[in-house]
Design a protein around this motif. Structure first.
Motif, PDB file in Angstrom:
ATOM      1  N   ALA A  50       0.816  -1.219   0.000  1.00 33.03           N
ATOM      2  CA  ALA A  50       0.000   0.000   0.000  1.00 33.03           C
ATOM      3  C   ALA A  50       0.850   1.269   0.000  1.00 33.03           C
ATOM      4  CB  ALA A  50      -0.976  -0.022   1.162  1.00 33.03           C
ATOM      5  N   PRO A  51       1.904   1.396   0.818  1.00 33.06           N
ATOM      6  CA  PRO A  51       2.710   2.629   0.771  1.00 33.06           C
ATOM      7  C   PRO A  51       3.392   2.832  -0.587  1.00 33.06           C
ATOM      8  CG  PRO A  51       3.172   1.423   2.786  1.00 33.06           C
ATOM      9  CD  PRO A  51       2.324   0.542   1.929  1.00 33.06           C
ATOM     10  N   ALA A  52       3.860   1.752  -1.201  1.00 32.79           N
ATOM     11  CA  ALA A  52       4.511   1.871  -2.503  1.00 32.79           C
ATOM     12  C   ALA A  52       3.500   2.298  -3.569  1.00 32.79           C
ATOM     13  CB  ALA A  52       5.166   0.554  -2.885  1.00 32.79           C
ATOM     14  N   GLU A  53       2.296   1.776  -3.499  1.00 31.23           N
ATOM     15  CA  GLU A  53       1.260   2.169  -4.454  1.00 31.23           C
ATOM     16  C   GLU A  53       0.900   3.642  -4.291  1.00 31.23           C
ATOM     17  OE1 GLU A  53      -2.062  -0.471  -4.134  1.00 31.23           O
ATOM     18  OE2 GLU A  53      -0.866  -2.227  -4.634  1.00 31.23           O
ATOM     19  N   GLN A  54       0.877   4.107  -3.067  1.00 25.26           N
ATOM     20  CA  GLN A  54       0.567   5.513  -2.811  1.00 25.26           C
ATOM     21  C   GLN A  54       1.665   6.417  -3.383  1.00 25.26           C
ATOM     22  OE1 GLN A  54      -0.111   6.446   1.279  1.00 25.26           O
ATOM     23  NE2 GLN A  54      -0.540   8.601   0.862  1.00 25.26           N
ATOM     24  N   ILE A  55       2.919   6.034  -3.221  1.00 24.60           N
ATOM     25  CA  ILE A  55       4.031   6.815  -3.772  1.00 24.60           C
ATOM     26  C   ILE A  55       3.939   6.861  -5.290  1.00 24.60           C
ATOM     27  CG2 ILE A  55       6.543   6.857  -4.084  1.00 24.60           C
ATOM     28  CD1 ILE A  55       6.728   5.714  -1.208  1.00 24.60           C
ATOM     29  N   LEU A  56       3.640   5.701  -5.907  1.00 29.71           N
ATOM     30  CA  LEU A  56       3.485   5.682  -7.368  1.00 29.71           C
ATOM     31  C   LEU A  56       2.340   6.585  -7.816  1.00 29.71           C
ATOM     32  CD1 LEU A  56       4.029   1.991  -8.508  1.00 29.71           C
ATOM     33  CD2 LEU A  56       5.407   3.983  -9.049  1.00 29.71           C
ATOM     34  N   ALA A  57       1.243   6.563  -7.084  1.00 29.71           N
ATOM     35  CA  ALA A  57       0.098   7.401  -7.450  1.00 29.71           C
ATOM     36  C   ALA A  57       0.456   8.878  -7.341  1.00 29.71           C
ATOM     37  CB  ALA A  57      -1.095   7.074  -6.558  1.00 29.71           C
ATOM     38  N   GLU A  58       1.219   9.246  -6.308  1.00 30.30           N
ATOM     39  CA  GLU A  58       1.639  10.645  -6.158  1.00 30.30           C
ATOM     40  C   GLU A  58       2.573  11.070  -7.292  1.00 30.30           C
ATOM     41  OE1 GLU A  58       3.335  10.769  -2.260  1.00 30.30           O
ATOM     42  OE2 GLU A  58       1.378  10.591  -1.267  1.00 30.30           O
ATOM     43  N   ALA A  61       0.524  11.526 -10.365  1.00 30.78           N
ATOM     44  CA  ALA A  61      -0.263  12.753 -10.299  1.00 30.78           C
ATOM     45  C   ALA A  61       0.602  13.988 -10.564  1.00 30.78           C
ATOM     46  CB  ALA A  61      -0.929  12.862  -8.930  1.00 30.78           C
ATOM     47  N   ARG A  62       1.862  13.958 -10.184  1.00 31.47           N
ATOM     48  CA  ARG A  62       2.766  15.093 -10.439  1.00 31.47           C
ATOM     49  C   ARG A  62       3.273  15.108 -11.877  1.00 31.47           C
ATOM     50  NH1 ARG A  62       5.018  13.826  -5.072  1.00 31.47           N
ATOM     51  NH2 ARG A  62       6.579  12.581  -6.154  1.00 31.47           N
ATOM     52  N   GLY A  63       2.990  14.055 -12.624  1.00 32.48           N
ATOM     53  CA  GLY A  63       3.408  13.990 -14.015  1.00 32.48           C
ATOM     54  C   GLY A  63       4.817  13.481 -14.206  1.00 32.48           C
ATOM     55  N   GLU A  64       5.368  12.790 -13.220  1.00 34.26           N
ATOM     56  CA  GLU A  64       6.734  12.275 -13.303  1.00 34.26           C
ATOM     57  C   GLU A  64       6.834  10.986 -14.112  1.00 34.26           C
ATOM     58  OE1 GLU A  64       8.397  11.888  -9.402  1.00 34.26           O
ATOM     59  OE2 GLU A  64       7.935  13.963  -8.867  1.00 34.26           O
ATOM     60  N   MET A  65       5.685  10.369 -14.427  1.00 33.40           N
ATOM     61  CA  MET A  65       5.713   9.140 -15.220  1.00 33.40           C
ATOM     62  C   MET A  65       4.499   9.098 -16.135  1.00 33.40           C
ATOM     63  SD  MET A  65       4.736   6.195 -12.417  1.00 33.40           S
ATOM     64  CE  MET A  65       6.141   6.548 -11.418  1.00 33.40           C
ATOM     65  N   THR A  66       4.639   8.343 -17.204  1.00 36.28           N
ATOM     66  CA  THR A  66       3.553   8.220 -18.179  1.00 36.28           C
ATOM     67  C   THR A  66       2.538   7.183 -17.705  1.00 36.28           C
ATOM     68  OG1 THR A  66       4.646   6.469 -19.414  1.00 36.28           O
ATOM     69  CG2 THR A  66       5.175   8.746 -20.046  1.00 36.28           C
ATOM     70  N   ASP A  67       1.441   7.117 -18.449  1.00 39.82           N
ATOM     71  CA  ASP A  67       0.404   6.129 -18.130  1.00 39.82           C
ATOM     72  C   ASP A  67       0.962   4.712 -18.173  1.00 39.82           C
ATOM     73  OD1 ASP A  67      -1.332   8.261 -18.049  1.00 39.82           O
ATOM     74  OD2 ASP A  67      -2.269   7.831 -19.984  1.00 39.82           O
ATOM     75  N   ASP A  68       1.733   4.420 -19.205  1.00 39.62           N
ATOM     76  CA  ASP A  68       2.283   3.073 -19.367  1.00 39.62           C
ATOM     77  C   ASP A  68       3.230   2.717 -18.221  1.00 39.62           C
ATOM     78  OD1 ASP A  68       0.876   2.668 -21.711  1.00 39.62           O
ATOM     79  OD2 ASP A  68       2.496   3.454 -22.968  1.00 39.62           O
ATOM     80  N   GLU A  69       4.093   3.667 -17.843  1.00 39.31           N
ATOM     81  CA  GLU A  69       5.024   3.402 -16.735  1.00 39.31           C
ATOM     82  C   GLU A  69       4.262   3.141 -15.443  1.00 39.31           C
ATOM     83  OE1 GLU A  69       9.047   5.973 -17.521  1.00 39.31           O
ATOM     84  OE2 GLU A  69       7.215   7.096 -17.020  1.00 39.31           O
ATOM     85  N   TYR A  70       3.261   3.957 -15.193  1.00 36.79           N
ATOM     86  CA  TYR A  70       2.463   3.798 -13.974  1.00 36.79           C
ATOM     87  C   TYR A  70       1.780   2.435 -13.939  1.00 36.79           C
ATOM     88  CZ  TYR A  70      -1.265   4.470 -10.568  1.00 36.79           C
ATOM     89  OH  TYR A  70      -2.134   4.318  -9.518  1.00 36.79           O
ATOM     90  N   LEU A  71       1.111   2.077 -15.016  1.00 38.81           N
ATOM     91  CA  LEU A  71       0.401   0.794 -15.055  1.00 38.81           C
ATOM     92  C   LEU A  71       1.359  -0.388 -14.958  1.00 38.81           C
ATOM     93  CD1 LEU A  71      -2.287   1.623 -17.763  1.00 38.81           C
ATOM     94  CD2 LEU A  71      -2.602   1.423 -15.295  1.00 38.81           C
ATOM     95  N   GLU A  72       2.519  -0.283 -15.597  1.00 37.88           N
ATOM     96  CA  GLU A  72       3.500  -1.357 -15.534  1.00 37.88           C
ATOM     97  C   GLU A  72       4.025  -1.543 -14.114  1.00 37.88           C
ATOM     98  OE1 GLU A  72       7.984  -2.336 -17.208  1.00 37.88           O
ATOM     99  OE2 GLU A  72       6.762  -0.841 -18.233  1.00 37.88           O
ATOM    100  N   ARG A  73       4.352  -0.450 -13.450  1.00 39.96           N
ATOM    101  CA  ARG A  73       4.882  -0.555 -12.081  1.00 39.96           C
ATOM    102  C   ARG A  73       3.825  -1.021 -11.086  1.00 39.96           C
ATOM    103  NH1 ARG A  73       9.141   4.515 -11.803  1.00 39.96           N
ATOM    104  NH2 ARG A  73      10.247   3.918 -13.696  1.00 39.96           N
ATOM    105  N   MET A  74       2.593  -0.614 -11.277  1.00 41.21           N
ATOM    106  CA  MET A  74       1.511  -1.098 -10.403  1.00 41.21           C
ATOM    107  C   MET A  74       1.299  -2.593 -10.613  1.00 41.21           C
ATOM    108  SD  MET A  74       0.346   1.175  -8.372  1.00 41.21           S
ATOM    109  CE  MET A  74      -1.317   0.774  -7.903  1.00 41.21           C
ATOM    110  N   SER A  75       1.428  -3.039 -11.853  1.00 39.73           N
ATOM    111  CA  SER A  75       1.282  -4.456 -12.135  1.00 39.73           C
ATOM    112  C   SER A  75       2.370  -5.267 -11.439  1.00 39.73           C
ATOM    113  CB  SER A  75       1.321  -4.679 -13.653  1.00 39.73           C
ATOM    114  OG  SER A  75       1.320  -6.044 -13.941  1.00 39.73           O
ATOM    115  N   VAL A  76       3.576  -4.738 -11.465  1.00 37.86           N
ATOM    116  CA  VAL A  76       4.688  -5.433 -10.799  1.00 37.86           C
ATOM    117  C   VAL A  76       4.454  -5.488  -9.299  1.00 37.86           C
ATOM    118  CG1 VAL A  76       7.152  -5.265 -10.251  1.00 37.86           C
ATOM    119  CG2 VAL A  76       6.383  -4.917 -12.607  1.00 37.86           C
ATOM    120  N   LEU A  77       3.991  -4.380  -8.713  1.00 39.76           N
ATOM    121  CA  LEU A  77       3.736  -4.363  -7.271  1.00 39.76           C
ATOM    122  C   LEU A  77       2.656  -5.362  -6.867  1.00 39.76           C
ATOM    123  CD1 LEU A  77       3.814  -0.610  -6.237  1.00 39.76           C
ATOM    124  CD2 LEU A  77       5.352  -2.408  -5.508  1.00 39.76           C
TER     125      LEU A  77
END
Length: 81
Positions: A50-58, A61-77
């Motif tokens: 949960a804390p790692a998912e929250q960091i990824l979401a933040e 939201a700040r625009g530091e990663m693309t949609d694909d990067e976000y979805l890929e990293r959430m999938s790995v988590l």
């Protein structure tokens, strides 16, 4: 000695046993509903990410990663490929 002196006590014992079993069933139902025991219990791995998912979401939201990067990293988590 009168053997019937204690005869009035015998109906109490089945009532005590009945109350005991009602309490056992009520406790089991309560723990089931709370998720302590049974299908609602979540594995520890899910809570640990949960804390790692929250960091990824933040970061997303700040625009530091693309949609694909976000979805890929959430999938790995979450244990996906």
């Amino acid at each position: 000695m009168n053997t019937f002196a204690h005869a009035g006590f015998w109906p109490v014992i089945p009532m005590i046993w009945g109350l005991f079993w009602i309490a056992v069933v009520a406790l089991a139902a309560w723990t089931w509903r709370r998720g302590v025991w049974g299908r609602r219990a979540r594995p520890a791995e899910t809570r640990a990410t949960a804390p790692a998912e929250q960091i990824l979401a933040e970061r997303y939201a700040r625009g530091e990663m693309t949609d694909d990067e976000y979805l890929e990293r959430m999938s790995v988590l979450r244990g996906g490929a």
